[in-house]
Design a protein around this motif. Structure first.
Motif, short mmCIF file in Angstrom:
data_model
loop_
_atom_site.label_atom_id
_atom_site.label_comp_id
_atom_site.label_asym_id
_atom_site.label_seq_id
_atom_site.Cartn_x
_atom_site.Cartn_y
_atom_site.Cartn_z
N SER A 30 0.83 -1.20 0.00
CA SER A 30 0.00 0.00 0.00
C SER A 30 0.87 1.25 0.00
CB SER A 30 -0.94 0.02 1.22
OG SER A 30 -0.20 -0.04 2.42
N VAL A 31 0.25 2.37 -0.36
CA VAL A 31 0.93 3.66 -0.36
C VAL A 31 0.45 4.45 0.85
CG1 VAL A 31 1.28 5.83 -1.60
CG2 VAL A 31 1.15 3.68 -2.87
N VAL A 32 1.38 4.86 1.69
CA VAL A 32 1.04 5.54 2.93
C VAL A 32 1.37 7.03 2.78
CG1 VAL A 32 1.41 5.62 5.43
CG2 VAL A 32 1.61 3.44 4.19
N HIS A 33 0.38 7.86 3.06
CA HIS A 33 0.57 9.30 2.90
C HIS A 33 -0.13 10.01 4.06
CE1 HIS A 33 1.90 12.76 0.77
NE2 HIS A 33 0.70 13.19 0.40
N ARG A 34 -0.26 11.32 3.95
CA ARG A 34 -0.85 12.14 5.00
C ARG A 34 -2.00 12.96 4.46
NH1 ARG A 34 2.43 16.67 8.61
NH2 ARG A 34 0.62 17.55 9.69
N ASP A 35 -3.07 13.04 5.25
CA ASP A 35 -4.19 13.92 4.95
C ASP A 35 -4.52 14.66 6.24
OD1 ASP A 35 -6.40 15.24 4.09
OD2 ASP A 35 -7.66 13.48 3.83
N ALA A 36 -4.08 15.91 6.35
CA ALA A 36 -4.22 16.71 7.58
C ALA A 36 -3.51 15.98 8.72
CB ALA A 36 -5.69 16.96 7.88
N GLY A 46 -9.02 0.66 -1.97
CA GLY A 46 -9.43 2.00 -1.61
C GLY A 46 -8.48 2.63 -0.62
N THR A 47 -8.96 3.65 0.08
CA THR A 47 -8.13 4.42 1.01
C THR A 47 -8.77 4.43 2.40
OG1 THR A 47 -7.33 5.86 -0.77
CG2 THR A 47 -7.08 6.66 1.49
N VAL A 48 -7.94 4.22 3.41
CA VAL A 48 -8.41 4.31 4.80
C VAL A 48 -7.63 5.40 5.51
CG1 VAL A 48 -9.12 1.90 4.94
CG2 VAL A 48 -6.79 2.53 5.58
N HIS A 49 -8.27 6.05 6.49
CA HIS A 49 -7.64 7.10 7.29
C HIS A 49 -7.38 6.57 8.70
CE1 HIS A 49 -9.04 9.49 3.94
NE2 HIS A 49 -8.40 10.55 4.41
N ILE A 50 -6.18 6.83 9.21
CA ILE A 50 -5.78 6.37 10.54
C ILE A 50 -5.34 7.59 11.35
CG2 ILE A 50 -4.26 4.83 11.83
CD1 ILE A 50 -3.77 3.39 9.09
N PRO A 51 -6.02 7.92 12.45
CA PRO A 51 -5.59 9.07 13.27
C PRO A 51 -4.20 8.84 13.84
CG PRO A 51 -7.81 8.34 13.85
CD PRO A 51 -7.22 7.27 12.99
N ALA A 52 -3.23 9.66 13.44
CA ALA A 52 -1.84 9.43 13.83
C ALA A 52 -1.62 9.60 15.33
CB ALA A 52 -0.93 10.38 13.06
N ALA A 53 -2.31 10.55 15.95
CA ALA A 53 -2.07 10.85 17.36
C ALA A 53 -2.59 9.77 18.30
CB ALA A 53 -2.69 12.19 17.72
N THR A 54 -3.39 8.85 17.78
CA THR A 54 -3.91 7.78 18.63
C THR A 54 -3.28 6.43 18.28
OG1 THR A 54 -5.77 7.32 17.14
CG2 THR A 54 -6.11 8.96 18.87
N ALA A 70 4.07 11.79 5.67
CA ALA A 70 3.49 10.80 6.59
C ALA A 70 4.44 10.53 7.74
CB ALA A 70 3.17 9.50 5.85
N MET A 71 5.74 10.42 7.46
CA MET A 71 6.72 10.20 8.52
C MET A 71 6.83 11.41 9.43
SD MET A 71 7.77 7.18 8.47
CE MET A 71 8.93 7.51 9.80
N VAL A 72 6.72 12.61 8.86
CA VAL A 72 6.73 13.82 9.68
C VAL A 72 5.56 13.80 10.67
CG1 VAL A 72 6.38 16.31 9.63
CG2 VAL A 72 7.98 15.25 8.04
N SER A 77 3.51 13.22 16.11
CA SER A 77 2.45 12.65 16.93
C SER A 77 2.98 11.67 17.95
CB SER A 77 1.41 11.94 16.04
OG SER A 77 0.87 12.83 15.09
N GLY A 78 4.28 11.39 17.92
CA GLY A 78 4.85 10.43 18.85
C GLY A 78 4.48 9.00 18.54
N SER A 79 3.98 8.75 17.33
CA SER A 79 3.66 7.39 16.92
C SER A 79 4.93 6.73 16.40
CB SER A 79 2.59 7.39 15.83
OG SER A 79 1.43 8.06 16.28
N THR A 80 5.03 5.43 16.58
CA THR A 80 6.23 4.71 16.19
C THR A 80 5.99 3.92 14.92
OG1 THR A 80 6.95 4.53 18.48
CG2 THR A 80 7.93 3.01 16.93
N ALA A 81 6.82 4.17 13.93
CA ALA A 81 6.80 3.36 12.71
C ALA A 81 7.80 2.22 12.87
CB ALA A 81 7.15 4.21 11.50
N VAL A 82 7.36 1.02 12.54
CA VAL A 82 8.23 -0.16 12.64
C VAL A 82 8.24 -0.84 11.29
CG1 VAL A 82 8.71 -2.32 13.84
CG2 VAL A 82 7.61 -0.44 15.07
N TRP A 83 9.40 -0.94 10.68
CA TRP A 83 9.53 -1.62 9.40
C TRP A 83 9.77 -3.10 9.64
CZ3 TRP A 83 10.63 3.41 10.04
CH2 TRP A 83 10.22 4.30 9.04
N VAL A 84 8.92 -3.94 9.07
CA VAL A 84 9.00 -5.38 9.30
C VAL A 84 9.04 -6.12 7.97
CG1 VAL A 84 7.80 -5.27 11.52
CG2 VAL A 84 6.48 -5.58 9.42
N GLY A 85 9.42 -7.39 8.03
CA GLY A 85 9.48 -8.21 6.84
C GLY A 85 8.15 -8.88 6.55
#
Length: 323
Positions: A30-36, A46-54, A70-72, A77-85
């Protein structure tokens, strides 16, 4: 002074505390981006929205493309991105911490650097797993022996409960599909658990590599904390999954782990256990002293054991040094 370009960070006072967040969301192809202030994930459906701060941890699997914006947003937001295999059975990297105070980190470093306090914390960890046993006089070798016997007994009991054939824990990180169904489920369940625990640890500002029982690995403390929950979480779930006829054991296991964590109770437990192990009181402030009023407060270390205020010109009463 010119204003810094780009979107302004989310105010710290509006962020969700680590124990109140969602556990993790796993994405692949999937392609991960930012919307507000939301993370968006787009695939063929399709596209799903995920609240970053939660969000606690965003697990990025194979085929994911994530934008800089998206990484910014995750970082702010203090959310942790984890890259996995593939199947989530390998860990590659993670994001940033939510904490601005280093108090828990300093306490962790102090405890792990002293043999007496390190053994005390290790005994406390085992006591959490053996509430009916007195572990205070046991050596590390005795503690390891008790844990090994306990885990083997758990595997055997759940094999008998579910009727799943069991020989031993056996897996190859480069060949997920080559393992038995129960070993595949255990690998997927443990990796999901590691991701969530890792997210909590870095969100609290602790060091994933400073373990008390495990050592020598960048995730030693992650393994320490995760071991507190395997008996009641990943092991029984993995054996249950192994009894089902499912097309994708990894995906089914991750969904089941997520369902067991989604009410937030696990994150609360994990945060509480880490603070219990690293502190002697309940006075620790998750985001540091006066963090909401001044999130960038920096203190200066003083040899007498107290901290002094930073950002101050000391030595005004001393004569100037000759040029």
């Amino acid at each position: 002074m010119r204003e810094i370009p780009g979107a302004k960070p989310v105010p710290l006072s509006q962020l969700t505390r680590a124990q109140d967040r969602l556990t993790f969301v796993y994405l692949e192809h999937s392609v991960v981006h930012r919307d507000a202030n939301a993370i968006t994930a787009r695939d063929a459906r399709g596209t799903v929205h995920i609240p970053a701060a939660t969000l606690g941890a965003l697990l990025l699997g194979p085929g994911t493309t994530i934008s800089q914006q998206a990484m910014v947003l995750l970082a702010e937001s203090g959310s942790t991105a984890v890259w996995v295999g593939e199947h989530g059975v390998r860990y590659y990297a993670h994001g940033r911490t939510l904490a601005n105070s280093s108090r828990l980190l300093e306490q962790q470093a102090s405890l792990v650097s002293n043999r007496t306090s390190r053994l005390r914390v290790a005994r406390q960890m085992y006591a959490m797993r053996f509430p009916d046993d007195d572990t205070q006089a046991l050596t590390m070798q005795q503690l390891r022996g008790k844990e090994g016997a306990r885990v083997r007994r758990l595997y055997r009991l759940h094999a008998e409960r579910t009727g799943v054939a069991w020989e031993r824990r056996d897996y190859d990180t480069s060949d997920f599909a080559g393992g038995t169904p129960v070993n595949q489920a255990l690998s997927a369940a443990n990796t999901s658990l590691y991701g969530v625990v890792h997210a909590v640890i870095v969100a609290l500002g602790c060091a994933p590599g400073l373990g008390f029982v495990h050592t020598g690995h960048i995730k030693s403390f992650v393994y320490d904390i995760a071991d507190l929950y395997k008996a009641n979480l990943t092991i029984p779930i993995a054996f249950d999954i192994a009894t089902r006829d499912v097309a994708d054991i990894g995906a089914e296991t991750r969904r089941t782990i997520r369902d067991h964590m989604k009410d937030g109770a696990f994150l609360e437990t994990c945060v509480r256990d880490i603070k219990t192990l690293l502190t002697t009181s309940n006075e620790t402030v998750e985001y540091g002293p006066d963090a909401f009023d001044n999130p960038d407060v920096v203190m200066l270390w003083d040899y007498n054991g107290r901290n002094v205020t930073g950002g101050t010109a000391y030595g005004d009463d001393l004569p100037e040094e000759p040029e």
